[in-house]
Design a protein around this motif. Structure first.
Motif, PDB file in Angstrom:
ATOM      1  N   LYS A 207     -38.683  10.762  -1.925  1.00  0.00           N
ATOM      2  CA  LYS A 207     -39.963  10.055  -1.949  1.00  0.00           C
ATOM      3  C   LYS A 207     -40.960  10.747  -1.047  1.00  0.00           C
ATOM      4  O   LYS A 207     -40.605  11.288   0.005  1.00  0.00           O
ATOM      5  CB  LYS A 207     -39.780   8.591  -1.517  1.00  0.00           C
TER       6      LYS A 207
ATOM      7  N   GLU B 160     -48.336   7.847 -16.272  1.00  0.00           N
ATOM      8  CA  GLU B 160     -49.180   7.435 -17.384  1.00  0.00           C
ATOM      9  C   GLU B 160     -50.661   7.351 -17.013  1.00  0.00           C
ATOM     10  O   GLU B 160     -51.495   6.989 -17.850  1.00  0.00           O
ATOM     11  CB  GLU B 160     -48.721   6.066 -17.905  1.00  0.00           C
ATOM     12  N   THR B 161     -51.019   7.698 -15.785  1.00  0.00           N
ATOM     13  CA  THR B 161     -52.427   7.685 -15.377  1.00  0.00           C
ATOM     14  C   THR B 161     -53.208   8.678 -16.234  1.00  0.00           C
ATOM     15  O   THR B 161     -52.767   9.808 -16.457  1.00  0.00           O
ATOM     16  CB  THR B 161     -52.571   8.074 -13.898  1.00  0.00           C
TER      17      THR B 161
ATOM     18  N   GLY C 126     -49.485   7.545 -11.210  1.00  0.00           N
ATOM     19  CA  GLY C 126     -48.279   7.409 -12.013  1.00  0.00           C
ATOM     20  C   GLY C 126     -48.288   8.363 -13.193  1.00  0.00           C
ATOM     21  O   GLY C 126     -49.326   8.932 -13.539  1.00  0.00           O
TER      22      GLY C 126
ATOM     23  N   ASP D   1     -42.970   8.164  -9.856  1.00  0.00           N
ATOM     24  CA  ASP D   1     -42.516   7.188 -10.851  1.00  0.00           C
ATOM     25  C   ASP D   1     -42.495   5.789 -10.246  1.00  0.00           C
ATOM     26  O   ASP D   1     -42.897   5.579  -9.095  1.00  0.00           O
ATOM     27  CB  ASP D   1     -41.156   7.585 -11.418  1.00  0.00           C
ATOM     28  N   ASP D   2     -42.017   4.828 -11.019  1.00  0.00           N
ATOM     29  CA  ASP D   2     -42.003   3.434 -10.571  1.00  0.00           C
ATOM     30  C   ASP D   2     -41.161   3.225  -9.321  1.00  0.00           C
ATOM     31  O   ASP D   2     -41.380   2.287  -8.559  1.00  0.00           O
ATOM     32  CB  ASP D   2     -41.498   2.519 -11.697  1.00  0.00           C
ATOM     33  N   GLY D   3     -40.187   4.115  -9.104  1.00  0.00           N
ATOM     34  CA  GLY D   3     -39.336   4.002  -7.926  1.00  0.00           C
ATOM     35  C   GLY D   3     -39.854   4.769  -6.727  1.00  0.00           C
ATOM     36  O   GLY D   3     -39.189   4.820  -5.689  1.00  0.00           O
ATOM     37  N   GLY D   4     -41.028   5.366  -6.865  1.00  0.00           N
ATOM     38  CA  GLY D   4     -41.612   6.112  -5.766  1.00  0.00           C
ATOM     39  C   GLY D   4     -41.137   7.546  -5.658  1.00  0.00           C
ATOM     40  O   GLY D   4     -41.494   8.254  -4.716  1.00  0.00           O
TER      41      GLY D   4
END
Length: 232
Positions: A129, A17-18, A15, A39-42
């Motif tokens: 994606k 923020e990793t 992600g 992102d959070d949505g892939g």
């Protein structure tokens, strides 16, 4: 053959923020040279490669340009370089303009793209994606499998899907292996952690209905590498 026929499907991702440290650890343990950032949505938002982590103060390899080069450099360039070398997360160090391909890209087009952009791998995208990744090694696997056959049939692709499900039942970490099916023949590539897993992978391939042959090119990871993986 198309990109979907040779791509690695179980792609390791991180992600935005990793942390840089966790990314470096992931590259080592997964034995890969780059990792996509989603992102959070892939959705694919970037890519972090070994090259992006080369010039870091932690390693003592940070670049220190001479004073006159600093005077000539554009402020924006200097600021970007600083973020790249000192950033603490994927968001800071990742390459944002990622070259991608579609699943139906021919292997010739993939090879041309890799050569033209001087890159080692390219993400495969469907609706924004990531669904796979094709590396130079994957292209070689496709070259070996291709032989005199012009393209894999729809049955070959169905076999690949069935084999993916069979391998999932073995519990093997699939990010280390790649499977290419052509004319009913399964070619297994990559590495597993134990001889038992190597055998399970072969049995899964041989037991998949429709498979006419299995070529096993899978190796077993050295003890030192397995120790690092188990420590995770």
């Amino acid at each position: 053959m198309l990109a979907r026929d040779v791509m690695t499907r179980d792609v390791v991702t991180v992600g935005p923020e990793t942390s840089v440290r966790d990314i470096a650890r992931q590259l080592v343990t997964s034995r890969i040279s780059a990792v996509p950032v989603v992102d959070d949505g892939g959705q694919l938002v970037g890519l972090v490669s070994e090259g992006d982590l080369m010039r870091r103060p932690e390693t003592g390899a940070e670049r220190h340009p001479s004073w006159w080069l600093r005077l000539l450099a554009e402020p924006e360039t200097s600021a970007r370089d600083y973020v790249k070398s000192h950033g603490l997360s994927a968001r800071d160090v990742m390459t944002r303009d990622v070259v991608t391909i579609a699943e139906d890209a021919s292997l010739e087009d993939v090879a041309t793209l890799l050569e033209g952009h001087r890159i080692k791998r390219v993400p495969v995208i469907r609706d924004g994606k990531i669904v796979g990744i094709v590396s130079r090694a994957n292209l070689l696997h496709g070259l070996v499998a291709r032989g005199p056959v012009k393209a894999p049939s729809l049955d070959d692709r169905a076999l690949r899907d069935a084999l993916d499900k069979a391998v999932a039942e073995t519990g093997i970490r699939k990010e280390f292996i790649n499977i290419v099916v052509n004319d009913g023949v399964v070619r297994l590539w990559g590495a597993v952690e134990t001889n038992a897993e190597k055998q399970a992978l072969r049995v899964a391939a041989e037991g998949t209905p429709g498979v006419t042959g299995v070529e096993d090119h899978v190796g077993v990871l050295p003890q030192m590498v397995r120790a690092v993986i188990w420590a995770e």
